[in-house]
Design an enzyme around this catalytic site. Structure first.
Site, PDB file in Angstrom:
ATOM      1  N   LYS A  48       0.817  -1.215   0.000  1.00 21.13           N
ATOM      2  CA  LYS A  48       0.000   0.000   0.000  1.00 21.13           C
ATOM      3  C   LYS A  48       0.856   1.274   0.000  1.00 21.13           C
ATOM      4  O   LYS A  48       0.370   2.346  -0.332  1.00 21.13           O
ATOM      5  CB  LYS A  48      -0.966  -0.001   1.181  1.00 21.13           C
ATOM      6  CG  LYS A  48      -2.032  -1.084   1.090  1.00 21.13           C
ATOM      7  CD  LYS A  48      -2.997  -0.880  -0.073  1.00 21.13           C
ATOM      8  CE  LYS A  48      -4.039  -1.982  -0.118  1.00 21.13           C
ATOM      9  NZ  LYS A  48      -4.954  -1.863  -1.280  1.00 21.13           N
ATOM     10  N   ASP A  49       2.144   1.149   0.347  1.00 19.24           N
ATOM     11  CA  ASP A  49       3.040   2.315   0.213  1.00 19.24           C
ATOM     12  C   ASP A  49       3.033   2.838  -1.220  1.00 19.24           C
ATOM     13  O   ASP A  49       3.124   4.032  -1.466  1.00 19.24           O
ATOM     14  CB  ASP A  49       4.491   1.919   0.543  1.00 19.24           C
ATOM     15  CG  ASP A  49       4.745   1.759   2.027  1.00 19.24           C
ATOM     16  OD1 ASP A  49       3.821   1.991   2.833  1.00 19.24           O
ATOM     17  OD2 ASP A  49       5.894   1.402   2.377  1.00 19.24           O
TER      18      ASP A  49
END
Ligand code: PMP
Length: 344
Positions: A48-49
């Site tokens: 999700k970064d």
């Protein structure tokens, strides 16, 4: 990897370029070669970064975000942590509206990353003004220069993986990948990566992973919303009770469903066989790989890439906790005998 290039100017430079690691033991009885794209190597410990950085930087390009602006999202999970992380370095406020079901440890983690957390009652309808969706929408409307990420309905989520995860896998396998196996929640990962890979080589097969209790597999097969498919399950981050527009069902060839119990055991097996300490959905992906293999999906020439979405440290109170496993009726004392702690 970027990690070896000397001094990084800030932690955001270390997002992406995650390793592809051969699986040597857990898949030894299956035909072909298996590689794990281990997203736990991202600084925020999940893939999700990538979407946090991409969505925030696109909002900057459009002039929506400037120094002091606000990023808003509705999750206590990986996306919340990544949004908070990117916001710190970029100088934005981060507001996260989460449900009261979120474990206290998760809320503490988000607070530790400087986010302002609103805990909203879990058992109200989505259109109730107290629901986390409605609270996020209201805060977005009331806050100038704010962006509401809304990952399930944001095409930039999918684009982040089309731009980064997909090309990385293509380069790391020197274009030899034959199958991609990925979980689907928002669908951003599987759709973005699959679209990129199929553009390079349309014969690549994309195998999705869904949970019993989720609508995705049935919807993929029939394009009908069959409510009977929906019931509670334990795995977090995979499967859904609605159809996210971030998912492109046309680039997914097939879905396989896995049980909560099998996925939990596979995650633990992955840790003790390959030394890969990964999350609950990673266990689901290993289990689905076994099921696909049983169906005869692979042969000796197959080069199969499994995307492992996050690090195991997020699940210490769940799949890596024997008490939790016992409460679920998942604990197998024979299987875990060697992990018994002895008190002297
Ligand atoms: N695994 C975990 C642990 C996740 O947090 C998510 C995101 N919901 C997924 C898998 C699914 O990824 P995506 O949302 O890109 O479909």
């Amino acid at each position: 990897m970027t990690q070896n290039k000397g001094i990084s100017n800030n932690i955001l430079e270390l997002i992406g370029e995650t390793p592809l690691i051969r699986l040597n033991t857990i898949t030894k009885d299956l035909p072909g070669n298996y590689y794990a794209k281990y997203e736990g190597f991202n600084p925020g410990h999940s893939m999700k970064d990538r979407i946090a950085l991409h969505i925030i930087e696109e909002a900057e390009k459009q002039g929506i975000l400037k120094e002091g602006s606000t990023v808003i999202e509705t999750t206590s999970g990986n996306t919340g942590f990544s949004m908070a992380l990117v916001s710190i370095i970029k100088g934005y406020k981060c507001i996260l509206a989460v449900t009261s079901k979120a474990a206290p440890g998760k809320i503490n983690m988000l607070k530790a990353m400087g986010a302002k957390v609103y805990v909203c009652p879990a058992h109200v309808k989505a259109d109730d003004p107290r629901s986390y969706y409605e609270v996020a929408k209201r805060l977005h409307a009331e806050t100038a220069n704010s962006v509401y990420i809304n990952q399930y309905f944001n095409h930039l989520n999918t684009e982040a993986h089309y731009n980064s995860t997909g090309p990385e896998i293509w380069q790391q396998t020197k274009g030899e990948i034959t199958h991609l196996i990925a979980a689907s929640g928002t669908g951003g990962t599987i759709s973005g990566v699959s679209k990129y890979l199929k553009e390079q080589n349309p014969t690549i097969k994309t195998l999705g992973v869904d949970a019993f209790g989720s609508i995705l597999k049935k919807f993929h097969e029939t394009r009908e919303f069959d409510k009977k498919e929906i019931y509670p399950y334990r795995i977090e981050g995979l499967g859904k009770n609605l159809i996210p527009s971030a998912t492109d069902f046309n680039v997914i060839d097939v879905f396989e469903k896995v049980t909560d119990e099998a996925a939990a055991h596979r995650a633990r097996e992955l840790a003790v066989t390959e030394g890969l300490f990964a999350g609950y959905t990673s266990g689901a992906i290993i289990q689905a790989t076994m099921q696909y293999a049983e169906q005869g999906m692979f042969n000796a020439d197959s080069k199969v890439v499994l995307i492992l979405p996050d690090h195991g440290s997020r699940y210490m109170e769940k799949i890596y906790c024997d008490e939790w496993m016992k409460e679920q009726g998942f604990f197998d004392s024979q299987k875990h005998a060697h992990q018994e702690v002895e008190f002297i």
